[in-house]
Design a protein around this motif. Structure first.
Motif: not given
Ligand code: FAD
Ligand code: SF4
Lengths: 99, 435
Positions: A69, A74, A85-89
């Motif tokens: 991460e 990104r 692109w996102n952060y994981p939950r």
């Protein structure tokens, strides 16, 4: 006397880390493409977790399981729309014990 | 999920978020802090040197129970070529003071401790919660956040964005630009474990004394970068970082760079026989003063790495993060206790206070450094370290060559590599940027 320093492959390095993988919900996706851009190809070498790889059709694929991460991909490829692109939950993803 | 309204919501439980949440909660404000990691620190990476003064201003008696590793008594700067290093060492027993100035820490442990202090001060801290969006009213004022947990908007008078270098929320909300490849460095790091006595022997340290090594040169293969090696109680933190733009253009692999650094004859004996227990990667803001974004607006402020408040020249980030968090907290508390609204005009107080602190003053001092190092990276990171090594070796080898000839040869090598004009202009540029 030669002094040994343990040499590890990236895969083995990542094995040292703790992850809680959100199965079925990858936080980074590569958009389908014909020919990858130079930045996208660079990620196959520059991603510190070696998540990006070229497939036999010459396209770039991602397996985000070992992702730390960091955000490098990104910074290189989000603006061009090549990746999503996102952060994981919350709670999922890499869990550093030392950091 | 949460129905009540808060005085402030802090996004992130890193150095800046914890400082902000602690400052506000300990003054009686109703604070909610949200952290996406399983525990505070589980997503965070640092070298890590922690500066006592900045923490002391928040928690004066931190030494009583904070997890500290070693206090630095020795600092080494190494200019490295492939087989040698030219170094400067500074060691002083003065650093063995009652209240030492710098400590090494392990972020996962330190952040957990800091977060406990935040809870004890009265804030509500929710981990395993990723903030997905800022909530706005019809006029564009930030009025709260949405998270990936079930439930609607959580409301607050003000939101403190302490989300770190990636700054997803702020950049997506259009409050500031995305970090650019030439303003962030990618660092990789490993934790090497060794018995406490072995570390003591190898670095000449007793008790909790620590040693800090920063290294530059051919190890970054012409890219703008720096490596470090810090002693913890029973481990060594070791890493290397270079600008993302340089990585992209050279397509060097960060882990290969790290492995080469570990194999360097100057480093190898220091970590021989160690057990590696973790491999991490993180970005570091490197844009300096010129990259500082808009710091406040209606209903929000941004602190720490998310605001690019990082001094790359001195490898300081956590102290700027803690200080900006504390100052934001103090400014918000002042506005809150006057009963004033958290408008853009009122929150400008945060920027005024920050401009008067060392945070902005230090970044201002080095405002030209990032660009200089970037545009001249080959000279500063390849040519000069190699020349330094040559000069030192020439000086030290006793081989019957008259000294005057040796000096001439060294000077000639410098001029050949960089030309007289190049040397002078590099020196002038460096001096100006450093001024
Ligand atoms: C390899 C390396 C070495 C370094 N060495 C040093 C050093 O020796 N000394 C020094 O002073 N500085 C050092 N730094 C810099 C220092 O680590 C940073 O400046 C500091 O951590 C910044 O603090 P922060 O609170 O702004 O961000 P962070 O510490 O990164 O904290 C951000 C927090 O926000 C959380 N978060 C992000 N987005 C969300 C979201 N949407 N929802 C919920 N939570 C979220 C994250 O999980 C994280 O906990 C180093 C950095 C690196 C990478
Ligand atoms: S965020 Fe970092 S570790 Fe994860 S895939 Fe992107 S470059 Fe690789």
């Amino acid at each position: 006397m030669t002094i040994a320093v343990a040499e590890l492959r990236v895969e083995d390095k990542l094995f040292l880390n703790r992850y809680l993988v959100d199965a079925g919900g990858p936080h980074i996706k590569v958009r389908p493409h014909e020919k990858p851009s130079p930045n996208l190809i660079a990620l196959t070498r520059v991603c510190p977790a070696k998540c990006y790889e070229l497939n036999d059709k010459g396209q770039v694929e991602i397996t985000a399981d070992g992702c730390m991460e960091c955000g490098t991909c990104r910074v290189l490829c989000e603006a061009s729309g090549e990746i999503e692109w996102n952060y994981p939950r919350g709670g999922f993803g890499v869990l550093f014990k030392f950091g | 999920m949460i129905e009540e309204k808060f005085d402030a919501i802090v996004i992130g439980a890193g150095m800046s978020g914890n400082a902000a949440a602690y400052t506000m909660a300990s003054r009686g404000m109703k604070v909610l802090q949200l952290e996406r990691g399983e525990y505070p620190g589980s997503k965070n990476v640092q070298g890590a040197i922690m500066y006592a003064d900045m923490l002391e201003k928040i928690i004066p008696d931190f030494r009583e129970d904070a997890p500290l590793e070693r206090h630095a008594v020795e600092q080494r700067f190494w200019m490295m070529d492939d087989t040698s290093h030219t170094g400067m060492h500074y060691r002083s027993d003065d650093f063995n003071e009652a209240m030492p100035n710098r400590y090494t820490i392990i972020r996962a442990q330190f952040d957990k401790w800091f977060s406990r202090k935040v809870r004890e001060a009265g804030a509500t801290v929710l981990c395993e919660t990723t903030v997905t969006e800022l909530a706005h009213d019809t006029k564009g004022k930030v009025i709260g956040v949405r998270t990936d947990r079930a439930g609607d908007v959580i409301f607050a008078d003000v939101v403190v964005l302490a989300e770190g270098v990636n700054g997803l929320l702020g950049t997506r909300a259009g409050l500031r630009e995305m970090p650019k490849p030439e303003t962030v460095a990618l660092a990789v790091k490993e934790m090497h474990f060794l018995p406490e006595e072995v570390i003591g022997e190898r670095f000449g340290l007793k008790g909790n004394e620590g040693c800090v090594i920063e290294a530059a040169g051919t190890i970054s293969r012409g890219m703008t970068g720096l490596a470090f090696l810090y002693t913890n109680r029973e481990s060594i933190s070791l890493g290397i970082g270079c600008l993302v733009s340089d990585f992209a253009s050279t397509t060097e692999s960060p882990y290969a760079l790290l492995d080469a650094f570990k194999r360097h004859p100057s480093v190898r004996p220091l970590i021989a026989g160690s057990e590696v227990k973790e491999y991490t990667a993180h970005l570091i803001p490197e844009g300096g003063y010129k990259a500082i974004p808009q710091l406040f607006g209606d209903g929000w402020v941004v602190v720490g790495d998310a605001a690019q408040l990082n001094n790359a020249v001195h490898r300081e980030g956590s102290n700027l993060a803690m200080t900006s968090g504390r100052i934001a907290g103090e400014a918000i508390f002042q506005i809150n206790s006057r009963g004033d609204p958290m408008t853009k005009e009122n929150l400008a107080l945060y920027k005024t206070m920050l401009d008067n602190s060392f945070v902005v003053k230090d970044l201002m001092k080095y405002k030209d450094m990032p660009v200089l190092l970037h545009t001249h990276s080959r000279h500063f990171f390849m040519t000069y370290p190699q020349l330094m090594s040559l000069a030192a070796q020439n000086f030290m080898r006793v081989d019957g060559t008259p000294k005057i000839e040796k000096e001439k040869a060294t000077t000639a090598a410098f001029i050949k590599a960089r030309s007289r004009w190049g040397l002078v202009s590099d020196a002038v540029r460096l001096a100006f940027a450093w001024r």
